[in-house]
Design an enzyme around this catalytic site. Structure first.
Site, mmCIF file in Angstrom:
data_model
loop_
_atom_site.group_PDB
_atom_site.id
_atom_site.type_symbol
_atom_site.label_atom_id
_atom_site.label_comp_id
_atom_site.label_asym_id
_atom_site.label_seq_id
_atom_site.Cartn_x
_atom_site.Cartn_y
_atom_site.Cartn_z
ATOM 1 N N CYS A 2 0.839 -1.194 0.000
ATOM 2 C CA CYS A 2 0.000 0.000 0.000
ATOM 3 C C CYS A 2 0.877 1.247 0.000
ATOM 4 O O CYS A 2 2.097 1.170 -0.066
ATOM 5 C CB CYS A 2 -0.901 0.012 1.236
ATOM 6 S SG CYS A 2 -1.897 -1.489 1.426
ATOM 7 N N ARG A 50 -4.855 1.415 -0.769
ATOM 8 C CA ARG A 50 -4.811 -0.007 -0.461
ATOM 9 C C ARG A 50 -4.684 -0.881 -1.709
ATOM 10 O O ARG A 50 -5.413 -0.704 -2.683
ATOM 11 C CB ARG A 50 -6.078 -0.430 0.290
ATOM 12 C CG ARG A 50 -6.021 -1.885 0.767
ATOM 13 C CD ARG A 50 -7.328 -2.338 1.356
ATOM 14 N NE ARG A 50 -7.201 -3.674 1.946
ATOM 15 C CZ ARG A 50 -8.215 -4.493 2.173
ATOM 16 N NH1 ARG A 50 -9.453 -4.117 1.886
ATOM 17 N NH2 ARG A 50 -8.014 -5.685 2.699
ATOM 18 N N LEU A 51 -3.735 -1.811 -1.653
ATOM 19 C CA LEU A 51 -3.667 -2.954 -2.560
ATOM 20 C C LEU A 51 -4.087 -4.159 -1.734
ATOM 21 O O LEU A 51 -3.373 -4.583 -0.828
ATOM 22 C CB LEU A 51 -2.256 -3.136 -3.115
ATOM 23 C CG LEU A 51 -2.036 -4.352 -4.027
ATOM 24 C CD1 LEU A 51 -2.897 -4.254 -5.283
ATOM 25 C CD2 LEU A 51 -0.559 -4.477 -4.411
ATOM 26 N N ASN A 75 1.683 -0.017 5.487
ATOM 27 C CA ASN A 75 2.158 -0.524 4.201
ATOM 28 C C ASN A 75 3.021 -1.748 4.473
ATOM 29 O O ASN A 75 4.031 -1.646 5.171
ATOM 30 C CB ASN A 75 2.984 0.561 3.483
ATOM 31 C CG ASN A 75 3.728 0.024 2.268
ATOM 32 O OD1 ASN A 75 3.272 -0.907 1.612
ATOM 33 N ND2 ASN A 75 4.864 0.622 1.965
ATOM 34 N N GLY A 76 2.646 -2.908 3.947
ATOM 35 C CA GLY A 76 3.470 -4.098 4.123
ATOM 36 C C GLY A 76 2.673 -5.294 4.578
ATOM 37 O O GLY A 76 1.461 -5.388 4.357
ATOM 38 N N GLU A 77 3.375 -6.225 5.208
ATOM 39 C CA GLU A 77 2.761 -7.451 5.726
ATOM 40 C C GLU A 77 3.407 -7.822 7.061
ATOM 41 O O GLU A 77 4.633 -7.757 7.197
ATOM 42 C CB GLU A 77 2.959 -8.629 4.757
ATOM 43 C CG GLU A 77 2.433 -8.407 3.353
ATOM 44 C CD GLU A 77 0.926 -8.439 3.251
ATOM 45 O OE1 GLU A 77 0.272 -8.834 4.247
ATOM 46 O OE2 GLU A 77 0.389 -8.070 2.193
ATOM 47 N N ASP A 100 -3.861 -8.429 9.192
ATOM 48 C CA ASP A 100 -2.636 -8.205 9.957
ATOM 49 C C ASP A 100 -2.547 -6.763 10.442
ATOM 50 O O ASP A 100 -1.875 -6.472 11.434
ATOM 51 C CB ASP A 100 -1.403 -8.576 9.128
ATOM 52 C CG ASP A 100 -1.329 -7.858 7.794
ATOM 53 O OD1 ASP A 100 -2.379 -7.376 7.318
ATOM 54 O OD2 ASP A 100 -0.233 -7.794 7.209
ATOM 55 N N ILE A 291 12.081 -12.868 -17.464
ATOM 56 C CA ILE A 291 12.349 -11.978 -18.585
ATOM 57 C C ILE A 291 13.469 -12.595 -19.423
ATOM 58 O O ILE A 291 14.501 -13.016 -18.886
ATOM 59 C CB ILE A 291 12.774 -10.583 -18.095
ATOM 60 C CG1 ILE A 291 11.577 -9.847 -17.479
ATOM 61 C CG2 ILE A 291 13.362 -9.756 -19.224
ATOM 62 C CD1 ILE A 291 10.485 -9.486 -18.442
ATOM 63 N N GLY A 364 14.056 -13.638 -4.924
ATOM 64 C CA GLY A 364 15.288 -14.114 -4.284
ATOM 65 C C GLY A 364 16.171 -12.987 -3.811
ATOM 66 O O GLY A 364 17.353 -13.221 -3.478
#
Length: 645
Positions: A2, A50-51, A75-77, A100, A291, A364
């Site tokens: 977000c 918000r996403l 913003n985040g998790e 969360d 890609i 990664g």
């Protein structure tokens, strides 16, 4: 993922202009196209885009506690939120959502400023506690998510996920910080806590900022740091077994999602290891995205295909043409600050591809820093052996003279570049590593800057960034020292910045399991011989992945995610570069010596020197001056939003 923003009156309770707050919030629409929300009361306004990823139906923000005295934008998790909920419920807290985000407000009530120590994840959030008239800001340990802030002269405090939201307020002076310019031309980014503007800062990773109305502006407070103890007593087999368990746990936590999820797959060790572990944890085929480059020198698509076939992933590949250089102004509008890592172009493209198929992608990123994967690490350790054989007092004059007079040989492999080696041996460890990491090294920077700009710098050098972190590293181990420096500089300022802006441009959430702080803390207990052994980088990771990945994937030379800058600047971009750098905004700035810029271009075009990196660095600074300093960033954002929504 977000975007957050806000305005806080630190001195009183002046009315918040809702139009200004909305403008700040909407400048980050690309970060959260699903929903937007505001909280406004006397002297405080919070904004959120918000996403939707978790708790799609009831996870709207701003989000409140039971009596709405505590409000958060996030913003985040928080990956361990499901473990924290019952603990907080046992303390009497009542939850109204399954998100969360709600964990944050109740954790603040339960543990105060120490709540961040309980969170496992990537985050930047701002929390308003009305009862205590306190604004609390926090950023995750590895700086995965960004957070800018500024205190204006009238006591107004601004913050936002991106610098553009703070600029959108209209009150931030756009006065460039000369020290930030020096950091950019040395490192390719502006290092935390600076921003390109004197009046704005970045909240450093693993720091909080607690502002209480009516009190003096405090300094950020650090709540975590990695310590390289290197004292674990494990056999190789024991370490491999534990690593596999920890990787599985980290990846499993990051696979929690209510929207389509996948992974980037470059064909390198790190992303291949993540995909291999994901395949073992998923009942369905993993979605993977790669890609391919039309230039074979930069193309790893065949290696990615090997891993995709082995694990029967839903693999998506798109070809990027070698002359994909039309993103310069778009990138400047995205990054807000000058940013010179040209791999931002393919990163932008792979995020664009991934968003067609998923909303969340695992990457990664962080593996090179944590497992010791960069080729420069191996070369640095070889140089350290030579440096240890002779005192600095003898090395500096001897090898300094040899480095000065020895001819430059950019065309040769680094091990055969006598000038580079001599220059490294004439320095101490931190100076040498800074020299290695500098995009434009000190002698050229000194020539490139105008006399007036050097006077503004007042003797400041970007090496002070490395020296500051080296003093805090608390280790004499050569590999651990540069890993620590990279974790606090390159990983945050370059890698995480690149991925955050490129992914958010396409409303894609990227999760980095190799940056899990529990994993990093454990790896820091392992001796450096488990990361670099016999000249082999990432020894432990490769050993642990041998049952899961072909040796051709793990033990081949590292390619990187690069673009052919040298050819661009001698070919299709030649005239554009000349027009931009010899008669453009960068000349008008007065910061640079036009004669040196002309010399750089002449030497590159004649193939006397490969100056592709300095040229790209100058081009991106010019794009920043045009798109941000000259106020064009809002136009660039509107164009981007129309293309991605």
């Amino acid at each position: 993922m977000c975007g957050i923003t806000g305005i806080f009156d630190t001195q009183g309770k002046r009315e918040i202009d809702c139009k200004v707050l909305t403008r700040m919030n909407e400048s980050q629409h690309h970060r959260g196209p699903d929903e937007g929300g505001l909280h406004v009361e006397a002297g405080i306004g919070l904004g959120h885009r918000r996403l939707s990823i978790i708790d799609l139906s009831t996870g709207q923000q701003p989000l409140y506690n039971e009596d709405q005295s505590v409000c958060v934008v996030f913003n985040g998790e928080i990956y361990n939120y499901q473990q924290l909920i019952p603990e907080l419920q046992a303390l009497g807290h009542v939850f109204h959502t399954r998100s969360d985000t709600e964990v944050i407000v109740h954790a603040w009530e339960a543990w105060g400023e120490d709540c961040v120590k309980r969170f496992r994840g990537m985050f930047a959030f701002a929390l308003w506690d009305r009862n205590h008239q306190t604004l609390f800001l926090a950023r995750d340990r590895l700086g995965v998510k960004p957070l800018y802030y500024a205190l204006l002269q009238d006591g107004t405090f601004l913050f936002g996920s991106e610098l553009k939201s703070v600029l959108a307020h209209g009150g931030l002076p756009r006065e460039i910080d000369p020290c930030a310019v020096e950091e950019y031309f040395a490192l390719g980014y502006v290092a935390e806590p600076r921003s390109i503007f004197k009046a704005a800062k970045k909240l450093p990773p693993a720091h909080t900022l607690t502002i209480r109305r009516g009190q003096a502006m405090p300094f950020p407070v650090e709540y975590w740091d990695v310590r390289f103890s290197l004292d674990a007593k494990l056999t190789d087999n024991e370490a491999c077994h534990q690593l596999e368990e920890r990787l599985n746990e980290s990846i499993r936590l990051r696979m929690i999602s209510e929207v389509p999820l996948g992974a980037f797959l470059s064909g390198g060790v790190d992303s291949s290891a993540v995909v291999a572990m994901m395949a073992g944890l998923s009942a369905e085929p993993v979605n993977t995205c790669s890609i391919a480059f039309s230039d074979p020198a930069y193309n790893e698509a065949e290696f990615a295909k090997i891993v995709a076939n082995r694990y029967r992933t839903n693999h998506h590949v798109e070809m990027v043409q070698s002359d994909d250089f039309d993103l310069i102004d778009t990138l400047a509008g995205l990054y807000d600050e000058p940013y010179a890592d040209s791999s931002a172009i393919p990163t932008y493209r792979v995020c664009q591809l991934a968003r067609k198929h998923v909303t969340v992608a695992l990457s990664g990123d962080g593996g090179d820093e944590t497992f010791g994967g960069y080729r420069r690490y191996r070369l640095h350790l070889l140089e350290e052996k030579m440096r240890s054989a002779m005192p600095l007092g003898l090395r500096r004059p001897l090898f300094g003279a040899l480095g000065h007079w020895y001819p430059k040989a950019n065309w040769a492999p680094r091990v055969f570049r006598g000038k580079t080696t001599f220059e490294a041996l004439a320095r101490n460890s931190v100076e040498a590593y800074f020299h290695t990491m500098s995009l434009i090294r000190e002698p050229m920077r000194s020539k490139l800057y105008s006399n007036a700009f050097k006077s503004e710098l007042g003797g400041y050098s970007a090496i002070q960034v490395f020296q500051y972190h080296a003093e805090r590293a608390n280790t004499d181990d050569p590999l651990a020292l540069i890993q620590y420096i990279d974790t606090h500089t390159y990983l945050v300022g370059d890698i995480n910045t690149k991925v955050d802006r490129a992914s958010m441009a396409h409303s894609l959430e990227v999760r980095e399991p190799l940056m899990d702080h529990h994993l990093i803390e454990w790896l820091a207990t392992l001796p450096s011989s488990m990361k670099m052994r016999g000249g082999e980088s990432k020894f432990l990771l490769k050993k642990a992945m041998e049952p899961h990945l072909p040796k051709d994937i793990m033990y081949r030379p590292k390619m990187g995610f690069a673009v052919p800058l040298d050819r661009w600047f001698r070919g299709p971009l030649r005239q554009r570069v000349r027009d931009t750098l010899l008669d453009g905004r960068i000349v008008d700035s007065g910061m640079f010596n036009p004669a040196i810029i002309h010399q750089i271009l002449e030497q590159h075009e004649s193939r006397a020197r490969d100056h592709s990196t300095p040229i790209w660095t100058l081009l991106m600074f010019d794009a920043f001056l045009r798109c941000v300093m000259d106020g064009q960033e809002s136009r660039e954002v509107r164009v981007l939003e129309n293309a991605t929504i």
